[in-house]
Write a protein that holds these residues in place. Structure first.
Motif, mmCIF file in Angstrom:
data_model
loop_
_atom_site.group_PDB
_atom_site.id
_atom_site.type_symbol
_atom_site.label_atom_id
_atom_site.label_comp_id
_atom_site.label_asym_id
_atom_site.label_seq_id
_atom_site.Cartn_x
_atom_site.Cartn_y
_atom_site.Cartn_z
ATOM 1 N N LEU A 51 2.300 1.830 -3.458
ATOM 2 C CA LEU A 51 1.333 2.372 -4.411
ATOM 3 C C LEU A 51 1.019 3.835 -4.107
ATOM 4 C CD1 LEU A 51 -1.047 -0.703 -4.772
ATOM 5 C CD2 LEU A 51 0.594 0.173 -6.431
ATOM 6 N N GLU B 147 3.739 5.641 -5.700
ATOM 7 C CA GLU B 147 3.549 5.643 -7.151
ATOM 8 C C GLU B 147 2.547 6.723 -7.567
ATOM 9 O OE1 GLU B 147 4.759 4.115 -9.745
ATOM 10 O OE2 GLU B 147 6.080 2.629 -8.844
ATOM 11 N N TYR B 148 1.473 6.865 -6.812
ATOM 12 C CA TYR B 148 0.455 7.863 -7.159
ATOM 13 C C TYR B 148 1.001 9.280 -6.984
ATOM 14 C CZ TYR B 148 -4.070 10.154 -7.527
ATOM 15 O OH TYR B 148 -5.112 10.958 -7.929
ATOM 16 N N GLU C 295 0.824 -1.211 0.000
ATOM 17 C CA GLU C 295 0.000 0.000 0.000
ATOM 18 C C GLU C 295 0.857 1.259 0.000
ATOM 19 O OE1 GLU C 295 -3.721 1.988 2.516
ATOM 20 O OE2 GLU C 295 -3.049 -0.063 2.928
ATOM 21 N N PRO D 197 -7.030 6.201 -7.649
ATOM 22 C CA PRO D 197 -7.157 4.854 -7.078
ATOM 23 C C PRO D 197 -8.552 4.621 -6.507
ATOM 24 C CG PRO D 197 -5.138 5.932 -6.333
ATOM 25 C CD PRO D 197 -5.969 6.985 -6.999
ATOM 26 N N LEU E 83 -5.156 -1.591 -5.366
ATOM 27 C CA LEU E 83 -4.735 -2.347 -6.546
ATOM 28 C C LEU E 83 -5.595 -2.057 -7.771
ATOM 29 C CD1 LEU E 83 -4.111 -5.821 -4.855
ATOM 30 C CD2 LEU E 83 -2.405 -4.100 -5.454
ATOM 31 N N TRP F 133 -7.333 1.042 -10.104
ATOM 32 C CA TRP F 133 -7.382 2.488 -10.379
ATOM 33 C C TRP F 133 -8.365 2.755 -11.512
ATOM 34 C CZ3 TRP F 133 -1.856 5.070 -10.171
ATOM 35 C CH2 TRP F 133 -1.219 4.682 -8.974
ATOM 36 N N TYR G 116 3.029 -6.682 -6.601
ATOM 37 C CA TYR G 116 3.711 -5.485 -7.097
ATOM 38 C C TYR G 116 4.697 -4.982 -6.041
ATOM 39 C CZ TYR G 116 4.270 -0.829 -9.071
ATOM 40 O OH TYR G 116 4.802 0.323 -9.598
ATOM 41 N N VAL H 204 -3.448 -3.550 -10.696
ATOM 42 C CA VAL H 204 -2.083 -3.768 -10.232
ATOM 43 C C VAL H 204 -1.988 -5.168 -9.621
ATOM 44 C CG1 VAL H 204 -0.239 -2.888 -8.761
ATOM 45 C CG2 VAL H 204 -1.893 -1.301 -9.758
#
Length: 279
Positions: free
Chosen positions: A70, A73-74, A67, A89, A95, A97, A123, A119
């Motif tokens: 991610l 990543e965002y 989490e 998301p 996971l 989006w 990942y 995702v």
């Protein structure tokens, strides 16, 4: 003289929890055997052969690290500001989006296409994220039945800390401007693009029209983050439109005596008096 030390009340011993503030996520206690291993020769001989956790992270920590990864990543995606691509998301799962791409030029100009990003749960150590257009679109690298984009064409092997989700979204945008017909998921679209471009254009116009007809359909999920389009309502949007299009007016008011920047009027008058006194 030997002395024994008793653990203080509230300390985290024996797998106990760790106190934290309200609303703050907390990693679980380290499970037995997940700490530093005994590397003595005798212990190594006794220990059964087994696969070590990926990247040295205890298995019980996996969901938390996923989490946080991610979320990073965002945040990275927001700094990229990819033109015409918008994603958010899901409120239910990091996971999944929701996304939409606006095509502004080329054969797919004026196209507005919704899509999902899925995702993998391992990942970033597994396969690359999947992208599915809903509804499916007519494109050589998109499956006309499922709407899935051939992402592996651009990412043959997903590499941790090298590949990122924003790069996948950049690839989503790129397929509408640079069309690749090698090893297509939609052979009909590839043949038409290579040999009968006028027919391909008509097919693309039809897919743009079909997606536009369903752009205002309510989402098939009750997820509050699902992307929704509403028709223009003058009573609701006109005022916001005026604010966006109206020129910005600065609120700064210059000094009446046009004093230099950073110098107050009192300082200016004082400097003038000193100058006259010297003269």
């Amino acid at each position: 003289m030997s002395s024994s030390t008793k653990p203080r009340k509230g300390s985290s011993g024996g797998g106990g929890g760790i106190r934290s503030g309200v609303g703050r996520k907390q990693l679980p206690a380290v499970p037995p055997g997940a700490g530093a291993p005994d590397t003595t020769p005798r212990a190594t001989e006794r220990r059964p052969a087994q696969d070590s956790p990926p990247n040295g992270i205890p298995q019980s920590y996996g969901p938390f690290f996923l989490e946080y990864s991610l979320m990073a990543e965002y945040n990275l995606l927001q700094r990229q500001r990819i033109p015409g691509v918008y994603v958010i998301p899901s409120a239910k799962s990091p996971l999944f989006w929701f996304g939409v791409v606006f095509v502004r030029q080329g054969l797919f100009q004026e196209g507005v296409f919704k899509f999902y990003v899925i995702v993998p749960d391992n990942y970033p150590d597994g396969d690359c994220p999947r992208v599915i257009f809903d509804p499916p679109i007519f494109h050589p690298v998109v499956d006309i039945e499922t709407g899935e984009l051939d992402v592996k064409r651009g990412f043959t092997k997903w590499r941790r800390n090298v590949n990122h989700i924003w790069q996948v979204l950049l690839y989503v945008r790129r397929i509408f401007y640079k069309i690749d017909t090698k090893n297509p998921l939609n052979p009909e679209a590839a043949v038409l693009y290579d040999k009968e471009l006028d027919v391909f254009r008509r097919k693309v116009t039809e897919t743009i029209r079909q997606c536009s007809e369903h752009i205002y359909d309510p989402p098939t999920t009750d997820d509050p983050h699902a992307i929704r389009f509403t028709r223009l309502d003058s009573s609701v949007h006109e005022e916001a439109k005026k604010q966006v299009l109206s020129p910005k007016i600065l609120n700064s008011v210059p000094d009446k005596d046009d004093s230099p920047a950073g110098v107050s009027s009192r300082e200016t008058k004082s400097q003038g008096s000193d100058l006259r006194a010297r003269l």
